[in-house]
Write an enzyme that holds these catalytic residues in place. Sequence first.
Site, short mmCIF file in Angstrom:
data_model
loop_
_atom_site.label_atom_id
_atom_site.label_comp_id
_atom_site.label_asym_id
_atom_site.label_seq_id
_atom_site.Cartn_x
_atom_site.Cartn_y
_atom_site.Cartn_z
N HIS A 129 16.74 26.88 -7.95
CA HIS A 129 15.64 27.76 -8.33
C HIS A 129 14.42 27.58 -7.43
O HIS A 129 13.72 28.53 -7.13
CB HIS A 129 15.27 27.53 -9.80
CG HIS A 129 16.24 28.19 -10.72
ND1 HIS A 129 16.45 27.78 -12.00
CD2 HIS A 129 17.08 29.22 -10.52
CE1 HIS A 129 17.36 28.55 -12.55
NE2 HIS A 129 17.76 29.42 -11.67
N ARG A 131 21.86 51.39 -12.97
CA ARG A 131 23.25 50.93 -13.07
C ARG A 131 23.53 50.57 -14.53
O ARG A 131 22.75 49.86 -15.15
CB ARG A 131 23.46 49.70 -12.19
CG ARG A 131 24.88 49.16 -12.34
CD ARG A 131 25.16 48.04 -11.39
NE ARG A 131 24.55 46.79 -11.81
CZ ARG A 131 24.64 45.66 -11.12
NH1 ARG A 131 25.28 45.64 -9.97
NH2 ARG A 131 24.08 44.55 -11.55
N GLU A 182 32.47 48.06 -4.88
CA GLU A 182 32.42 46.59 -4.78
C GLU A 182 33.77 45.95 -5.02
O GLU A 182 33.89 44.74 -5.10
CB GLU A 182 31.33 46.03 -5.70
CG GLU A 182 31.34 46.54 -7.10
CD GLU A 182 30.15 46.03 -7.93
OE1 GLU A 182 29.39 45.17 -7.46
OE2 GLU A 182 30.00 46.51 -9.07
N ASP A 233 29.78 41.58 -4.29
CA ASP A 233 31.10 41.55 -4.91
C ASP A 233 32.19 42.01 -3.96
O ASP A 233 33.30 41.49 -3.98
CB ASP A 233 31.11 42.40 -6.18
CG ASP A 233 30.59 41.61 -7.37
OD1 ASP A 233 31.01 40.45 -7.52
OD2 ASP A 233 29.75 42.12 -8.12
N ARG A 248 31.74 34.05 -5.19
CA ARG A 248 30.46 34.12 -4.47
C ARG A 248 29.54 32.95 -4.78
O ARG A 248 28.56 32.72 -4.09
CB ARG A 248 29.76 35.47 -4.73
CG ARG A 248 29.40 35.73 -6.17
CD ARG A 248 29.15 37.22 -6.40
NE ARG A 248 27.75 37.50 -6.64
CZ ARG A 248 27.30 38.67 -7.08
NH1 ARG A 248 28.13 39.68 -7.29
NH2 ARG A 248 26.03 38.86 -7.28
N CYS A 294 23.64 48.10 -1.57
CA CYS A 294 22.66 47.43 -2.45
C CYS A 294 22.93 45.93 -2.60
O CYS A 294 22.29 45.27 -3.40
CB CYS A 294 22.57 48.11 -3.80
SG CYS A 294 24.11 48.09 -4.72
C1 PEP Z 1 26.77 43.47 -5.48
O1 PEP Z 1 27.81 43.06 -6.01
O2 PEP Z 1 26.60 43.52 -4.25
C2 PEP Z 1 25.64 43.94 -6.32
C3 PEP Z 1 24.59 44.50 -5.78
O3 PEP Z 1 25.75 43.73 -7.64
P1 PEP Z 1 25.44 42.32 -8.36
O4 PEP Z 1 24.91 41.40 -7.30
O5 PEP Z 1 24.46 42.63 -9.43
O6 PEP Z 1 26.79 41.95 -8.86
MG MG Z 2 28.18 43.45 -8.12
#
Ligand code: PEP
Ligand code: MG
Length: 668
Positions: free
Chosen positions: A298, A441, A534, A558, A568, A605
């Site tokens: 953090h 979303r 994703e 993702d 991840r 995104c």
């Molecule tokens: C992604 O998976 O790239 C994304 C933007 O969604 P999140 O990070 O919220 O899973």
């Molecule tokens: Mg995602």
Amino acid sequence: MKQLELTIPNATGLHARPAKAFVKLVKKFKSSVKIEHGSKVVNAKSMISVLTLGVKHAGVIRVLIDGADEQAAAVAIEEAVRTGLGEPLDHAPAPAQKGKSAAPPPPPRVNPNLIQGIAASQGIAIGPIFKLERGEVVVDGVFEGIAPEKSKLQSALSEARRAIEALAQKTTETVGEEEAGIFEAQIELLEDPDILEEVQAGIANKQSAAVAWKQVVLARAETLSQVSDPLLAARSADMRDVGQRVLAILAGQKSGMAALPDTPIIIIADDLSPSDTVSLDKSRVLGFCTASGGPNAHSAILARALGLPAIVGAGDGVLELENGTAVVLDGGSGELTLRPSVEKIAAAQAEQAKLTQALEAAQAAAADAAITIDGTRVEVVANVGGVADAELAYESGAEGVGLLRTEFLFMGREEAPSEDEQFEVYRDVVTALHLQPVIVRTLDVGGDKPLAYIDVPEEDNPFLGERGIRLCLNRPELLKEQLRAIIRAAKFGKIRIMFPMVSDISELLQAKQMVADVCDELSAPMVEVGIMIEVPSAALMADVLAPHVDFFSIGTNDLTQYTMAIDRMHPIMAKQADGLHPAVLRLISQTVKGAHAAGKWVGVCGELGADVKAVPILIGLGVDELSVSAPAVPAVKAQIRGLQLADAEKLAQKALQCATAQEVRSLG
Ligand code: PEP
Ligand code: MG
């Protein structure tokens, strides 16, 4: 075929920086180039392979060059190695050669003035260090009776709660909502029923509230810190933070950081708690370096949000340094240079000035459009978690919201937010953006983000189970309520709906039908509907999905995880989950082609959208919109303004032909 036998003169051998220079040089030639060292032979155009040779100072390598331009390559390689591959060399005279027997290589010279940590937050800080040492809270062991101890505990918990709430509020205002969530999670820890039960049991056993609290909370923090999952390890730091705060109240001591000197300093600490980090006074603290912690800690996340240069995980050696030692801290490379030379300071100051100037120029132009030199406009929008983020996004020059992560509204509570509560948040986000488009979303939980009030049976592989749209389609009431709230808010601005984790057309069609039904019920016009790309299946089927959507937004976090089959957040593997892997780029390229053929636009995104190396490649692949965190908007816009689309396209084509993410990163 040409052969060279070369001795590596660099003090630390063929380590990262000279290896990179070597590989970059070799790649300029068409000839195949191999390096032989000991029993290993590797391709000299692969950075990882060159590094795995582990060539040390004075190590001998044989370079094998074969191809049309081998002569030119040999000359260039020999010269580059002799002159240190871009690194200054120590010019001490070479030991005299006696007869034919080679002198034994001198021991590798470790630079005693360089400490390598993990790069946590970009920027350069120059100044003296100040070690932050936390005094142990002296705990009062006197037991005054069960009822008084219980009441002391209760009032300490309430006071701690008020302090953490104030910190969350301050963080929301100064940093952002997502970051403030760190403190909301701390409040959960204060209320954890298991912890409270154990502490009450201690009090029942005639322990003072302070002793019982210390034992239980510190033991929990210790257990958590042992697990290898970085998310849980971060919770251990939270647990300590909360634990210390309550303990200090119980002991009647002032919690928080020791007093800092009045002059500018660079903080050195074992670790910094989230509350320490947000409380740092930026007019005095130039940066920080911690002995422990990782890039997901953090403190690292907060440092990035605060724009404070930081290094983490630098090892216990930093705790041995003397207060006042002059250092140059480079948060971009993770290097802490001790007692820097005049030249090093001058170079760091020049770099610092360059970074500041670029940032100021980017910020001054934040409200302008991002148009490439040759006239292509790329929309730069923001990823937000709530209303305060949305306001910050607007102020940062975002042209809308590319991703409203609605799950933040649903997390950390006992029951789902009501339709009205959701409506108010969505309406306020849209209003904060002043009629610019907002992509909402729908709820993306399950997998790594479980909710207390949604019953998902235990899964062996939660990331491959009921996540995102799958979970919502299996609980249509939950989704319908959210859609009603979104459609009601659409009256107040320009809302688009986006579904997460779509892996098959049937999910899209079903979810889209629900939107149409809700619009009918509310007698509202249909809104634009898009999906996140994703999951590799969605990218591969982009041409089939495109006619049914208004847009795609690629979630590279993702998409990388599912393409590379790397969790991840995995403590060891996550480093290799690079969104610039050609496999991911090929899926992005296929997505863009599928969308554009149907006349639809594509955004990105995921984190990759703000990665300096990725921006030109994504634009070159034809991505139309980048959605990044609000503070990153000005810099991303500035970078786009310096690009030529034609060059970006060439770069993207080269990237698609690379074999590895490292190769992609070393392009251009
Ligand atoms: C992604 O998976 O790239 C994304 C933007 O969604 P999140 O990070 O919220 O899973
Ligand atoms: Mg995602």
